[in-house]
Design a protein around this motif. Sequence first.
Motif, PDB file in Angstrom:
ATOM      1  N   ASP A  85       0.829  -1.212   0.000  1.00  0.00           N
ATOM      2  CA  ASP A  85       0.000   0.000   0.000  1.00  0.00           C
ATOM      3  C   ASP A  85       0.859   1.255   0.000  1.00  0.00           C
ATOM      4  OD1 ASP A  85      -2.190  -1.640   0.042  1.00  0.00           O
ATOM      5  OD2 ASP A  85      -2.535  -1.459   2.203  1.00  0.00           O
ATOM      6  N   LYS A  86       1.954   1.216   0.768  1.00  0.00           N
ATOM      7  CA  LYS A  86       2.860   2.368   0.785  1.00  0.00           C
ATOM      8  C   LYS A  86       3.441   2.636  -0.612  1.00  0.00           C
ATOM      9  CE  LYS A  86       4.439   2.213   5.603  1.00  0.00           C
ATOM     10  NZ  LYS A  86       5.619   1.999   6.484  1.00  0.00           N
ATOM     11  N   LYS A  87       3.889   1.569  -1.256  1.00  0.00           N
ATOM     12  CA  LYS A  87       4.466   1.724  -2.600  1.00  0.00           C
ATOM     13  C   LYS A  87       3.420   2.247  -3.582  1.00  0.00           C
ATOM     14  CE  LYS A  87       8.050  -1.804  -2.110  1.00  0.00           C
ATOM     15  NZ  LYS A  87       8.584  -3.102  -2.611  1.00  0.00           N
ATOM     16  N   GLU A  88       2.203   1.699  -3.458  1.00  0.00           N
ATOM     17  CA  GLU A  88       1.148   2.138  -4.365  1.00  0.00           C
ATOM     18  C   GLU A  88       0.824   3.625  -4.152  1.00  0.00           C
ATOM     19  OE1 GLU A  88      -3.459   0.935  -5.583  1.00  0.00           O
ATOM     20  OE2 GLU A  88      -2.381  -0.167  -4.016  1.00  0.00           O
ATOM     21  N   ARG A  89       0.745   4.041  -2.865  1.00  0.00           N
ATOM     22  CA  ARG A  89       0.469   5.450  -2.588  1.00  0.00           C
ATOM     23  C   ARG A  89       1.601   6.343  -3.063  1.00  0.00           C
ATOM     24  NH1 ARG A  89      -1.544   3.239   2.303  1.00  0.00           N
ATOM     25  NH2 ARG A  89       0.410   3.763   3.381  1.00  0.00           N
ATOM     26  N   ALA A  90       2.848   5.856  -2.878  1.00  0.00           N
ATOM     27  CA  ALA A  90       4.005   6.631  -3.350  1.00  0.00           C
ATOM     28  C   ALA A  90       3.982   6.764  -4.861  1.00  0.00           C
ATOM     29  CB  ALA A  90       5.295   5.965  -2.892  1.00  0.00           C
ATOM     30  N   ALA A  91       3.632   5.675  -5.557  1.00  0.00           N
ATOM     31  CA  ALA A  91       3.569   5.738  -7.030  1.00  0.00           C
ATOM     32  C   ALA A  91       2.472   6.698  -7.484  1.00  0.00           C
ATOM     33  CB  ALA A  91       3.313   4.334  -7.581  1.00  0.00           C
ATOM     34  N   LYS A  92       1.332   6.654  -6.768  1.00  0.00           N
ATOM     35  CA  LYS A  92       0.238   7.568  -7.133  1.00  0.00           C
ATOM     36  C   LYS A  92       0.639   9.019  -6.891  1.00  0.00           C
ATOM     37  CE  LYS A  92      -3.650   4.413  -6.418  1.00  0.00           C
ATOM     38  NZ  LYS A  92      -4.868   4.144  -5.623  1.00  0.00           N
ATOM     39  N   ARG A  93       1.328   9.280  -5.765  1.00  0.00           N
ATOM     40  CA  ARG A  93       1.776  10.640  -5.494  1.00  0.00           C
ATOM     41  C   ARG A  93       2.766  11.124  -6.553  1.00  0.00           C
ATOM     42  NH1 ARG A  93       1.899   8.786  -0.050  1.00  0.00           N
ATOM     43  NH2 ARG A  93       4.156   8.438  -0.220  1.00  0.00           N
ATOM     44  N   GLU A  94       3.682  10.209  -6.914  1.00  0.00           N
ATOM     45  CA  GLU A  94       4.661  10.584  -7.948  1.00  0.00           C
ATOM     46  C   GLU A  94       3.983  10.851  -9.280  1.00  0.00           C
ATOM     47  OE1 GLU A  94       8.317  11.581  -9.493  1.00  0.00           O
ATOM     48  OE2 GLU A  94       7.743  11.211  -7.402  1.00  0.00           O
ATOM     49  N   ALA A  95       3.000  10.000  -9.636  1.00  0.00           N
ATOM     50  CA  ALA A  95       2.287  10.206 -10.901  1.00  0.00           C
ATOM     51  C   ALA A  95       1.511  11.519 -10.872  1.00  0.00           C
ATOM     52  CB  ALA A  95       1.339   9.033 -11.145  1.00  0.00           C
ATOM     53  N   ALA A  96       0.871  11.806  -9.707  1.00  0.00           N
ATOM     54  CA  ALA A  96       0.127  13.065  -9.594  1.00  0.00           C
ATOM     55  C   ALA A  96       1.068  14.270  -9.685  1.00  0.00           C
ATOM     56  CB  ALA A  96      -0.642  13.077  -8.277  1.00  0.00           C
ATOM     57  N   LYS A  97       2.241  14.089  -9.055  1.00  0.00           N
ATOM     58  CA  LYS A  97       3.232  15.180  -9.104  1.00  0.00           C
ATOM     59  C   LYS A  97       3.703  15.444 -10.535  1.00  0.00           C
ATOM     60  CE  LYS A  97       7.687  16.455  -7.099  1.00  0.00           C
ATOM     61  NZ  LYS A  97       8.781  15.998  -6.194  1.00  0.00           N
ATOM     62  N   GLN A  98       3.988  14.359 -11.254  1.00  0.00           N
ATOM     63  CA  GLN A  98       4.415  14.492 -12.648  1.00  0.00           C
ATOM     64  C   GLN A  98       3.315  15.115 -13.512  1.00  0.00           C
ATOM     65  OE1 GLN A  98       7.406  14.044 -13.950  1.00  0.00           O
ATOM     66  NE2 GLN A  98       8.288  13.339 -11.998  1.00  0.00           N
ATOM     67  N   ALA A  99       2.085  14.688 -13.277  1.00  0.00           N
ATOM     68  CA  ALA A  99       0.970  15.247 -14.060  1.00  0.00           C
ATOM     69  C   ALA A  99       0.797  16.730 -13.773  1.00  0.00           C
ATOM     70  CB  ALA A  99      -0.311  14.481 -13.731  1.00  0.00           C
ATOM     71  N   THR A 100       0.946  17.090 -12.489  1.00  0.00           N
ATOM     72  CA  THR A 100       0.827  18.512 -12.130  1.00  0.00           C
ATOM     73  C   THR A 100       1.937  19.327 -12.760  1.00  0.00           C
ATOM     74  OG1 THR A 100      -0.195  17.912 -10.030  1.00  0.00           O
ATOM     75  CG2 THR A 100       0.736  20.108 -10.182  1.00  0.00           C
ATOM     76  N   LEU A 101       3.151  18.803 -12.680  1.00  0.00           N
ATOM     77  CA  LEU A 101       4.282  19.497 -13.276  1.00  0.00           C
ATOM     78  C   LEU A 101       4.114  19.662 -14.781  1.00  0.00           C
ATOM     79  CD1 LEU A 101       7.073  20.735 -12.833  1.00  0.00           C
ATOM     80  CD2 LEU A 101       8.052  18.456 -13.112  1.00  0.00           C
ATOM     81  N   GLN A 102       3.658  18.614 -15.398  1.00  0.00           N
ATOM     82  CA  GLN A 102       3.435  18.648 -16.844  1.00  0.00           C
ATOM     83  C   GLN A 102       2.355  19.669 -17.212  1.00  0.00           C
ATOM     84  OE1 GLN A 102       2.167  14.855 -18.416  1.00  0.00           O
ATOM     85  NE2 GLN A 102       3.478  15.114 -20.183  1.00  0.00           N
ATOM     86  N   HIS A 103       1.302  19.675 -16.388  1.00  0.00           N
ATOM     87  CA  HIS A 103       0.223  20.619 -16.662  1.00  0.00           C
ATOM     88  C   HIS A 103       0.696  22.052 -16.498  1.00  0.00           C
ATOM     89  CE1 HIS A 103      -3.862  22.014 -17.034  1.00  0.00           C
ATOM     90  NE2 HIS A 103      -3.816  22.613 -15.828  1.00  0.00           N
ATOM     91  N   GLN A 104       1.539  22.258 -15.481  1.00  0.00           N
ATOM     92  CA  GLN A 104       2.072  23.609 -15.284  1.00  0.00           C
ATOM     93  C   GLN A 104       2.947  24.032 -16.455  1.00  0.00           C
ATOM     94  OE1 GLN A 104       4.073  23.373 -11.526  1.00  0.00           O
ATOM     95  NE2 GLN A 104       2.148  23.547 -10.308  1.00  0.00           N
ATOM     96  N   GLN A 105       3.726  23.097 -16.968  1.00  0.00           N
ATOM     97  CA  GLN A 105       4.555  23.428 -18.133  1.00  0.00           C
ATOM     98  C   GLN A 105       3.705  23.783 -19.342  1.00  0.00           C
ATOM     99  OE1 GLN A 105       7.066  20.032 -18.689  1.00  0.00           O
ATOM    100  NE2 GLN A 105       8.491  20.575 -17.033  1.00  0.00           N
ATOM    101  N   GLU A 106       2.633  23.027 -19.533  1.00  0.00           N
ATOM    102  CA  GLU A 106       1.761  23.301 -20.672  1.00  0.00           C
ATOM    103  C   GLU A 106       1.091  24.679 -20.531  1.00  0.00           C
ATOM    104  OE1 GLU A 106      -0.899  20.052 -20.664  1.00  0.00           O
ATOM    105  OE2 GLU A 106       0.578  18.596 -21.415  1.00  0.00           O
ATOM    106  N   ILE A 107       0.696  25.010 -19.307  1.00  0.00           N
ATOM    107  CA  ILE A 107       0.073  26.316 -19.090  1.00  0.00           C
ATOM    108  C   ILE A 107       1.074  27.435 -19.354  1.00  0.00           C
ATOM    109  CG2 ILE A 107      -0.878  27.824 -17.296  1.00  0.00           C
ATOM    110  CD1 ILE A 107      -2.161  25.364 -16.056  1.00  0.00           C
TER     111      ILE A 107
END
Length: 324
Positions: free
Chosen positions: A211-233
Amino acid sequence: MSSKSDRDTLIDMGFPPDKVDRALKAVKNAGLQPAMDWLFSHPGDSDEPEGGATLGEKPIGEEISETSSSLKNTEEGEIRAEDQTAQSLVCEDCQKLFRDASTAERHAIKSGHVNFSESTTVIKPLTEEEKAAKKEELKRVLAEKREMRLMQEKEEEKSREKIRRKTGQELSEVKAKLEEKEMQKALIAKKKEKEEERLAKAKIKAQIEADKKERAAKREAAKQATLQHQQEIAIAEAAAAANVSKEYSEARLQIRQPSGSPITHTFQSTDTLQVVYDHVSQHVSEPFNLMTTFPRKMFGDSEMEKTLKELDLVPSAVLVVSLP
């Protein structure tokens, strides 16, 4: 000590068998002492000792009626042998006197003596001293019997006590074995319970780690998506803020693949979207479509011949490779 019966004891003490039988019958076999008391309280002519008496000694027996002729002869002090009749039997081997053939026969059976002859000696009744001696003998015999009985009872009690102890020991051993088996079962059950508990804890721990690994992966994916979205904006805002009247001859495109690193390339503003598609085809081996991320737009065949400038992809833009 012997194990004789009351009848044998009384006969050995000198009482006639017939008289002993009558005594035991009279007291209903109540024991040695009652039979002895009856014998002393019922003297008679038919009573005679079984054991006999040695010649020359006073014979042992009960009162015997003497004939008037024998009394006269005794008073006169002498009796001629030819006038005397047989009054008893004598054992030639041991010189004991017997009243009749039955007592002599009993003596023969006990002693093995076979030489008997008739005797004129009269077996006289018991004196008071002899009666007292018989009573003492009876007491001695009774005491011996009591002692023997007590010893037998003690031996039997010892035997019973040994049996009880042995039985108790066997029961204790059986109980100890049962307790040992129960303890072994309890230890096995406890060990099994601990093993199951350990496995359950290990399973829970593994689930927590997953569960910890899964939550960490989800946080990392969310972080990457946010960063990507900020770059696009940022890119979109930069493009919007640029002078629309300014002419750009080049278009710098960043093309993101489903897997792998993005493709970055500078195209001419007059190049068509088909040129971009052909360039991406060198990196993607399967059919795909191109689309913008902000605002989201999928390019179709009708846009392939339009220039990058006409598609508002100048001076820079981000495209995404979309697999059908």
